[in-house]
Each structure stands twice: as C-alpha cells, then as structure tokens.
Write a protein that holds these residues in place. Sequence first.
Motif, mmCIF file in Angstrom:
data_model
loop_
_atom_site.group_PDB
_atom_site.id
_atom_site.type_symbol
_atom_site.label_atom_id
_atom_site.label_comp_id
_atom_site.label_asym_id
_atom_site.label_seq_id
_atom_site.Cartn_x
_atom_site.Cartn_y
_atom_site.Cartn_z
ATOM 1 N N SER A 1 -0.445 9.687 -6.709
ATOM 2 C CA SER A 1 -1.107 9.573 -8.010
ATOM 3 C C SER A 1 -0.101 9.692 -9.149
ATOM 4 C CB SER A 1 -2.186 10.647 -8.155
ATOM 5 O OG SER A 1 -3.226 10.429 -7.224
ATOM 6 N N THR A 2 0.891 10.555 -8.981
ATOM 7 C CA THR A 2 1.962 10.675 -9.972
ATOM 8 C C THR A 2 2.713 9.356 -10.098
ATOM 9 O OG1 THR A 2 2.216 13.019 -9.457
ATOM 10 C CG2 THR A 2 4.041 11.947 -10.603
ATOM 11 N N ALA B 1 0.853 -1.194 0.000
ATOM 12 C CA ALA B 1 0.000 0.000 0.000
ATOM 13 C C ALA B 1 0.884 1.236 0.000
ATOM 14 C CB ALA B 1 -0.917 0.004 1.215
ATOM 15 N N ILE B 2 0.591 2.161 -0.913
ATOM 16 C CA ILE B 2 1.294 3.441 -0.966
ATOM 17 C C ILE B 2 0.294 4.514 -0.563
ATOM 18 C CG2 ILE B 2 2.554 5.068 -2.417
ATOM 19 C CD1 ILE B 2 3.415 2.688 -4.142
ATOM 20 N N SER C 1 -1.751 -0.963 -3.784
ATOM 21 C CA SER C 1 -2.867 -0.066 -3.485
ATOM 22 C C SER C 1 -2.338 1.349 -3.365
ATOM 23 C CB SER C 1 -3.552 -0.445 -2.163
ATOM 24 O OG SER C 1 -4.085 -1.738 -2.212
ATOM 25 N N ILE C 2 -2.824 2.242 -4.218
ATOM 26 C CA ILE C 2 -2.536 3.666 -4.088
ATOM 27 C C ILE C 2 -3.754 4.275 -3.396
ATOM 28 C CG2 ILE C 2 -2.028 5.809 -5.300
ATOM 29 C CD1 ILE C 2 0.154 3.827 -5.797
ATOM 30 N N THR C 3 -3.584 4.773 -2.182
ATOM 31 C CA THR C 3 -4.766 5.168 -1.416
ATOM 32 C C THR C 3 -4.418 6.199 -0.343
ATOM 33 O OG1 THR C 3 -6.584 4.319 -0.047
ATOM 34 C CG2 THR C 3 -4.457 3.249 0.208
ATOM 35 N N HIS C 4 -5.429 6.949 0.089
ATOM 36 C CA HIS C 4 -5.277 7.796 1.276
ATOM 37 C C HIS C 4 -5.997 7.154 2.461
ATOM 38 C CE1 HIS C 4 -9.233 8.984 -0.303
ATOM 39 N NE2 HIS C 4 -9.538 9.198 0.961
ATOM 40 N N ASP C 5 -6.625 5.994 2.229
ATOM 41 C CA ASP C 5 -7.447 5.324 3.239
ATOM 42 C C ASP C 5 -6.608 4.283 3.986
ATOM 43 O OD1 ASP C 5 -9.319 4.033 4.751
ATOM 44 O OD2 ASP C 5 -10.523 3.292 3.076
ATOM 45 N N LEU C 6 -6.292 4.573 5.250
ATOM 46 C CA LEU C 6 -5.460 3.645 6.010
ATOM 47 C C LEU C 6 -6.203 2.381 6.408
ATOM 48 C CD1 LEU C 6 -3.254 5.983 8.221
ATOM 49 C CD2 LEU C 6 -2.797 4.993 5.988
#
Length: 279
Positions: free
Chosen positions: A47-48, A37-38, A196-201
């Motif tokens: 996102s980049t 997860a990033i 996983s590219i996410t801001h959701d921990l």
Amino acid sequence: MKENIISINHVHFRYPGQTVYALKDVSLNVAKGEWLAIVGHNGSGKSTLAKMLNGLHYPEEGQVTICNFPLKDEFVWDIRRRLGMVFQNPDNQFVGTTVQDDVAFGLENNGIPHEVMVERVKASLQRVGMLDFLNQEPHHLSGGQKQRVAIAGVIALQPDIILLDEATSMLDPRGREEVLRTVRQLKEEQDLTVISITHDLEEASRADRIIVLNKGSVYREGTPEEIFQLNEELIKLGLDVPFPVKLSEILRLQDFEIASNYLSEEELVRELWTSNFKK
C-alpha cells in the motif's frame, strides 16, 4: 524488449516518527503494456508503494521514474495525468449523481472541452460495458458495476497506466470476475500498463508477472507459474495459494497425470477432461 514505463531504484521510505522502513531498498521495473501484480500480506509495503506511485509519498532514498518523469514536486501532476488509480471501495470514488456525471467529473477538472467530454464519457462506458447505465444513480449498481464505472472514469482521462489498489477485495466472485475481465480487455485493446496491488493471488494469477513483497522488500518475482511453485513459502508469508493450484498439487500427489499447476479452474477441468482422469 519493451521500454520501461516505471523504474524504481533502491527506494527506502519511513513514515514520520518511525524507525522501521516501510520500504527497504526496493528496486523494480514495469514494462510498457505489462500487467504486473504486486502482492504481500498486510504490512508488507504494497500500500505504501501504491501511494508512492501516485505521488502521495516520496522516497527517503532512491529514485522513482514514471513515464520519464522523476517523482518530484514539480512533476507530480504530470505523473498523475498518466497514472489512474482505482481504489478498494468504489463508493468512496463516486461524486456524481448519475453514472455519466461521475465519469465526466475528472474530465471537467482537467478542462476538457464539453464536446470532447461527452464523446469520451460514452466511449469509456461503452468499453467497460456500462453504456446502458448512463443515467443510472451509482448507488443502485452492484459492486462489480460500480468498479467498472470507476474504471471508466479513469480510462476517460486516457492514462498510460492503471493502478488497481485492492480494487477487487470488496467484490463477490462474480463482481471480481467482471472487473478483471474488463481490465484484461482494456489492456489488450489499448496497450495499457496495469499494476495490481493485492493480497489476492487469484487476482494476481491474471497478471503477466508477480512481485512478492515482504517486510518492505522484494521477496520474489516471476511469472505466476514460477511464483505459485513457492507454495509453502507463500503460505508462510500469509498468502493463500489459488484453489486450482492447490487442487492440481493434491491430484498430482494422488498420482493423477497433471502436467502443471493450473491457474484457473477452466484450465484444470479441461486437463482432467482431456486426460480421462488417468492415474
């Protein structure tokens, strides 16, 4: 140790006309079969990085290697055949009038023979639990079902890597759980590599390892347990710690015998139940 399927070495990237780097000296590896997860707030560079992994951006400096192919023009289609992306809004991914037509679209574009295509469509929908919706129109599906169909379209192409680009952010809790459970099953059954590219921990807690980006650089990396110990630091970075982790910490401060920060509600409830709520 498993071999690395992705290697990113000292990568720098700026958007045209910008002086500030969107990615600054980023180095990381992804092992074959790993779920990485990033995470990061808006503007952190995640996102980049997702676009770079799909060959939409190239490094200004540094090197990216995916499935033994260097990220260069002559290899970008080889990379895209091995890395399938599931995007944030499933409605933007649908091109077919039925579920089976949509899953078949990528196979047709890759010149897969019809007989093979029919088998792959059915097999991929079976794997994500959507075979009964074969002839359904996609817009009649729930959000979680749509994303599972999108995942079926990706795995029908038999990639080595699945990249989830904020793929659960528009889903309700039930839909999010459906998708993450499906991804976990596919990873275990097929030894897929998942990013996983996410801001959701909450989503990141399902991964084997987490990398935190901040201002275009790698801020921290470790297991979910290690990362969630950075409680206050994560909050300062604009990231919200999962509820079970918060509650574990609150209970411990109230002198409950909580062994660790639990990553899921089920684990925490089981701990409280078996410990008889000892203080």
